[in-house]
Design an enzyme around this catalytic site. Structure first.
Site, mmCIF file in Angstrom:
data_model
loop_
_atom_site.group_PDB
_atom_site.id
_atom_site.type_symbol
_atom_site.label_atom_id
_atom_site.label_comp_id
_atom_site.label_asym_id
_atom_site.label_seq_id
_atom_site.Cartn_x
_atom_site.Cartn_y
_atom_site.Cartn_z
ATOM 1 N N HIS A 1 0.840 -1.209 0.000
ATOM 2 C CA HIS A 1 0.000 0.000 0.000
ATOM 3 C C HIS A 1 0.873 1.257 0.000
ATOM 4 O O HIS A 1 0.641 2.183 -0.772
ATOM 5 C CB HIS A 1 -0.855 0.068 1.271
ATOM 6 C CG HIS A 1 -1.912 -0.986 1.400
ATOM 7 N ND1 HIS A 1 -2.071 -1.738 2.532
ATOM 8 C CD2 HIS A 1 -2.882 -1.398 0.554
ATOM 9 C CE1 HIS A 1 -3.084 -2.559 2.386
ATOM 10 N NE2 HIS A 1 -3.596 -2.391 1.181
ATOM 11 N N LYS B 1 -15.921 -6.634 4.727
ATOM 12 C CA LYS B 1 -14.874 -7.506 5.278
ATOM 13 C C LYS B 1 -14.886 -7.450 6.806
ATOM 14 O O LYS B 1 -15.153 -6.408 7.395
ATOM 15 C CB LYS B 1 -13.492 -7.041 4.795
ATOM 16 C CG LYS B 1 -13.235 -7.247 3.321
ATOM 17 C CD LYS B 1 -11.818 -6.751 3.000
ATOM 18 C CE LYS B 1 -11.629 -6.490 1.518
ATOM 19 N NZ LYS B 1 -10.384 -5.775 1.225
ATOM 20 N N ARG C 1 -2.008 -5.876 -8.399
ATOM 21 C CA ARG C 1 -1.013 -6.902 -8.103
ATOM 22 C C ARG C 1 -0.928 -7.941 -9.201
ATOM 23 O O ARG C 1 0.112 -8.383 -9.592
ATOM 24 C CB ARG C 1 -1.336 -7.590 -6.781
ATOM 25 C CG ARG C 1 -0.926 -6.799 -5.592
ATOM 26 C CD ARG C 1 -1.585 -7.278 -4.349
ATOM 27 N NE ARG C 1 -3.001 -6.976 -4.367
ATOM 28 C CZ ARG C 1 -3.790 -7.045 -3.323
ATOM 29 N NH1 ARG C 1 -3.315 -7.452 -2.178
ATOM 30 N NH2 ARG C 1 -5.055 -6.724 -3.414
ATOM 31 N N SER D 1 -3.056 -7.478 3.083
ATOM 32 C CA SER D 1 -3.279 -7.344 4.527
ATOM 33 C C SER D 1 -3.633 -8.700 5.124
ATOM 34 O O SER D 1 -3.176 -9.039 6.220
ATOM 35 C CB SER D 1 -4.405 -6.352 4.793
ATOM 36 O OG SER D 1 -4.090 -5.099 4.266
HETATM 37 P P1 ADP Z 1 -6.258 -5.556 0.299
HETATM 38 O O1 ADP Z 1 -6.567 -5.845 -1.140
HETATM 39 O O2 ADP Z 1 -4.885 -6.005 0.745
HETATM 40 O O3 ADP Z 1 -7.358 -5.865 1.282
HETATM 41 P P2 ADP Z 1 -7.050 -2.811 0.278
HETATM 42 O O4 ADP Z 1 -8.475 -3.043 0.022
HETATM 43 O O5 ADP Z 1 -6.733 -2.027 1.511
HETATM 44 O O6 ADP Z 1 -6.093 -4.039 0.357
HETATM 45 O O7 ADP Z 1 -6.390 -2.157 -0.999
HETATM 46 C C1 ADP Z 1 -6.254 -0.807 -1.244
HETATM 47 C C2 ADP Z 1 -5.511 -0.601 -2.539
HETATM 48 O O8 ADP Z 1 -4.160 -1.033 -2.409
HETATM 49 C C3 ADP Z 1 -6.052 -1.392 -3.726
HETATM 50 O O9 ADP Z 1 -5.917 -0.580 -4.875
HETATM 51 C C4 ADP Z 1 -5.134 -2.567 -3.848
HETATM 52 O O10 ADP Z 1 -5.057 -3.051 -5.146
HETATM 53 C C5 ADP Z 1 -3.828 -1.926 -3.451
HETATM 54 N N1 ADP Z 1 -2.881 -2.882 -2.940
HETATM 55 C C6 ADP Z 1 -3.085 -3.768 -1.948
HETATM 56 N N2 ADP Z 1 -1.983 -4.515 -1.737
HETATM 57 C C7 ADP Z 1 -1.048 -4.081 -2.646
HETATM 58 C C8 ADP Z 1 0.288 -4.465 -2.960
HETATM 59 N N3 ADP Z 1 0.888 -5.459 -2.318
HETATM 60 N N4 ADP Z 1 0.936 -3.798 -3.948
HETATM 61 C C9 ADP Z 1 0.314 -2.805 -4.609
HETATM 62 N N5 ADP Z 1 -0.950 -2.402 -4.379
HETATM 63 C C10 ADP Z 1 -1.627 -3.030 -3.400
#
Ligand code: ADP
Length: 159
Positions: free
Chosen positions: A17, A41, A89, A127
């Site tokens: 993130h 979630k 990703r 996460s």
């Molecule tokens: P998750 O998918 O881990 O539950 P979130 O909903 O908090 O995470 O995701 C927020 C943003 O961060 C989304 O655009 C998601 O694609 C991006 N994101 C999550 N993990 C990564 C990562 N490892 N590398 C790049 N972007 C990421």
């Protein structure tokens, strides 16, 4: 002033993130990291805790943290944001993100969604993966900012 929003659940924030947030900050005048509180979630951290963890990791004053529990485009209108920045990703992220981008554009034509490819080393990072490694007593320090390693262990470590 060009403002971008990085929305997500950030439960908790990972290095994946943070990489996207910092790359967005290099492209825009201001970045708002928006902790969405209307996700279905089951979260490990409350919205306030997730915001506090993000604050601990952010060093640039171009980056702000906020929360919202409504429609993302309504928040974008309210702060006059130019873009929503999302990290991709793998192809598996694409379907859902593409649908979101199209619906957001249809609801608010002034908003653009910008997709950024994840760094190779963050491709597998989520996460939920961090919480699972922590629960099983693995080392999470390569995956999350060092400022919050202890907070995550305190909450997620198994008995
Ligand atoms: P998750 O998918 O881990 O539950 P979130 O909903 O908090 O995470 O995701 C927020 C943003 O961060 C989304 O655009 C998601 O694609 C991006 N994101 C999550 N993990 C990564 C990562 N490892 N590398 C790049 N972007 C990421």
């Amino acid at each position: 002033m060009k403002i971008a929003i990085c929305p997500g659940s950030f439960d908790p924030v990972t290095l994946g993130h943070l990489d996207i947030i910092e790359r967005a900050a290099a492209m825009f005048d201001e970045v708002v990291v928006l902790v969405m509180s209307n996700s279905s979630k089951n979260s490990a951290f409350s919205v306030e805790e997730r915001m506090m963890l993000l604050q601990k990791c952010i060093t640039s004053d171009k980056i702000k943290v906020d929360t919202y529990n409504g429609l993302l485009v309504e928040y974008a209108k309210k702060i006059d944001a130019t873009a929503i920045v999302k990290g991709l990703r793998a192809v598996s992220d694409f379907d859902y993100e593409f649908q979101q981008a199209l619906i957001n554009k249809s609801l608010y034509p002034k908003i653009e969604t910008v997709f950024m490819p994840a760094m190779g080393e963050n491709m597998f990072l989520s996460s939920s993966m961090v919480k699972e490694v922590c629960r099983l007593d693995g080392d999470i320090s390569p995956y999350v900012p060092k400022q919050i390693v202890d907070d995550i262990y305190l909450r997620c470590k198994g008995d």
